[in-house]
Design a protein around this motif. Structure first.
Motif, PDB file in Angstrom:
ATOM      1  N   UNK A  24       1.100  54.716  -0.412  1.00  0.00           N
ATOM      2  CA  UNK A  24       2.748  54.040   0.088  1.00  0.00           C
ATOM      3  C   UNK A  24       3.710  55.802   0.021  1.00  0.00           C
ATOM      4  N   UNK A  25       4.239  55.798   0.099  1.00  0.00           N
ATOM      5  CA  UNK A  25       5.293  56.536   0.167  1.00  0.00           C
ATOM      6  C   UNK A  25       7.151  56.031   0.271  1.00  0.00           C
ATOM      7  N   UNK A  26       7.765  56.324  -0.781  1.00  0.00           N
ATOM      8  CA  UNK A  26       8.393  55.499  -1.324  1.00  0.00           C
ATOM      9  C   UNK A  26       9.721  57.083  -1.502  1.00  0.00           C
ATOM     10  N   UNK A  27      10.384  56.786  -0.863  1.00  0.00           N
ATOM     11  CA  UNK A  27      11.656  58.531  -0.792  1.00  0.00           C
ATOM     12  C   UNK A  27      12.584  57.608  -1.828  1.00  0.00           C
ATOM     13  N   UNK A  31      15.736  51.491   0.365  1.00  0.00           N
ATOM     14  CA  UNK A  31      15.549  50.649   0.061  1.00  0.00           C
ATOM     15  C   UNK A  31      14.229  49.399   0.388  1.00  0.00           C
ATOM     16  N   UNK A  32      12.826  49.461   0.118  1.00  0.00           N
ATOM     17  CA  UNK A  32      11.760  49.025  -0.122  1.00  0.00           C
ATOM     18  C   UNK A  32      11.532  47.224  -0.476  1.00  0.00           C
ATOM     19  N   UNK A  33      11.630  46.679   1.156  1.00  0.00           N
ATOM     20  CA  UNK A  33      10.871  45.277   0.319  1.00  0.00           C
ATOM     21  C   UNK A  33       9.291  45.161   0.447  1.00  0.00           C
ATOM     22  N   UNK A  34       8.684  44.256  -0.753  1.00  0.00           N
ATOM     23  CA  UNK A  34       7.242  43.927  -0.425  1.00  0.00           C
ATOM     24  C   UNK A  34       7.606  42.523  -0.020  1.00  0.00           C
ATOM     25  N   UNK A  35       6.781  41.904   0.838  1.00  0.00           N
ATOM     26  CA  UNK A  35       5.969  40.065   0.901  1.00  0.00           C
ATOM     27  C   UNK A  35       5.060  40.371   1.129  1.00  0.00           C
TER      28      UNK A  35
END
Ligand SMILES: Nc1ncnc2c1ncn2[C@@H]1O[C@H](COP(=O)(O)OP(=O)(O)OP(=O)(O)O)[C@@H](O)[C@H]1O
Ligand SMILES: [Mg+2]
Length: 262
Positions: A24-27, A31-35
């Motif tokens: 994964x890459x989160x800048x 706003x990242x949602x995880x479902x």
């Protein structure tokens, strides 16, 4: 920026990986949602992001620095979390004590601490409750206090693990609105774990997890327009989203045609 490279993690007593080759890459500021369905690995991923999982395979790096046993505390210092159960997150006898507690370990001078407590309580709309006992508040108010405590340390990353799931609809709306306001004002990176696909609409990206794997990562539009992929991963797109997506996709459509499409 947070980067995960082929991360695999097994709990001691388990044969199956709770995280299975996750990359994964989160800048910063995203706003990242995880479902994902129950047991799909969302909270395990959250633990990894909080720096509290040991002995995983693969690499995690934060702002370009690889996380190691020695630097993990320092690298995860600016991560705050809000959990699911509003009743399990209080340590103080009053709202203000509770919010102040997260600052006490940081040895913030008292004057400054009082100022920060007032500022964050104001930000979550709970300043007038500062002398109240947390146990007497509603679920939604408790979660707002939990968010205030999380914000007191001015985190770079705010993680919410199903923070709305025990709230009534009004409480859910209030908390989601508050997270939106925090994201807009502070530019904090938000990692928002939810079961509720109606709550992801503000995200820059949504991650669908199943059996410890990332099965799909995409924009809200991508997620909403792939109901079959969601179903393969034991998730159901709520009816109101199916309707609005269909309407957006085809602005001129007879009602009968629309219903057939759904
Ligand atoms: N402390 C633990 N010890 C052993 N196995 C665990 C532990 N915590 C979670 N697991 C297992 O790891 C897998 C992933 O669990 P996890 O809690 O990360 O899922 P989740 O997506 O957060 O689920 P939920 O929606 O129910 O919160 C599941 O198979 C679960 O049974
Ligand atoms: Mg969980």
């Amino acid at each position: 920026m947070i980067v995960l490279n082929d991360v695999t993690y097994k709990y001691d007593d388990s044969r199956r990986a709770a995280l299975d080759n996750v990359s994964l890459r989160i800048e910063r500021g995203d706003w990242i949602s995880i479902v994902g369905a129950n047991g799909s690995g969302k909270s395990t991923l959250v633990k990894l992001l909080m720096g509290i999982l040991e002995t995983y395979e693969g690499d995690v790096s934060i702002n370009g620095i690889k996380v190691t046993e020695e630097n993990t505390r320092a690298l995860h210092k600016n991560f705050s979390i809000v959990l699911q159960n509003p009743d399990n997150q209080f340590v103080g006898a009053t709202v203000e004590d509770d919010v102040a507690f997260s600052l006490e370990n940081l040895e913030v001078p008292r004057e400054e601490m009082l100022e920060i407590v007032d500022t964050v309580l104001q930000e979550v709309g709970m300043l007038e409750y500062k002398k109240h006992e947390p146990s007497r508040l509603s679920g939604g108010q408790k979660q707002r206090i939990a968010i205030a405590s999380a914000l007191a340390t001015d985190p770079d990353v705010l993680i919410l693990d199903e923070a709305t799931s025990m709230l009534d609809p009004q409480g859910r709306r209030d908390v989601l609105k508050l997270v939106q306001a925090v994201h807009k004002k502070r530019k904090t990176t938000i990692i928002y774990v939810t079961h509720d696909l109606t709550e992801v609409f503000r995200s820059d990206a949504v991650i669908v997890m199943n059996q410890g794997q990332v099965r799909l990562k995409g924009s809200v539009d991508t997620i909403y327009s792939n109901p079959h992929i969601l179903e393969e991963n034991n998730l159901v797109l709520p009816f109101e989203i199916k309707i609005s997506t269909a309407l957006l996709n085809q602005s001129i459509m007879s009602y009968a045609k629309l219903v057939r499409k759904l």
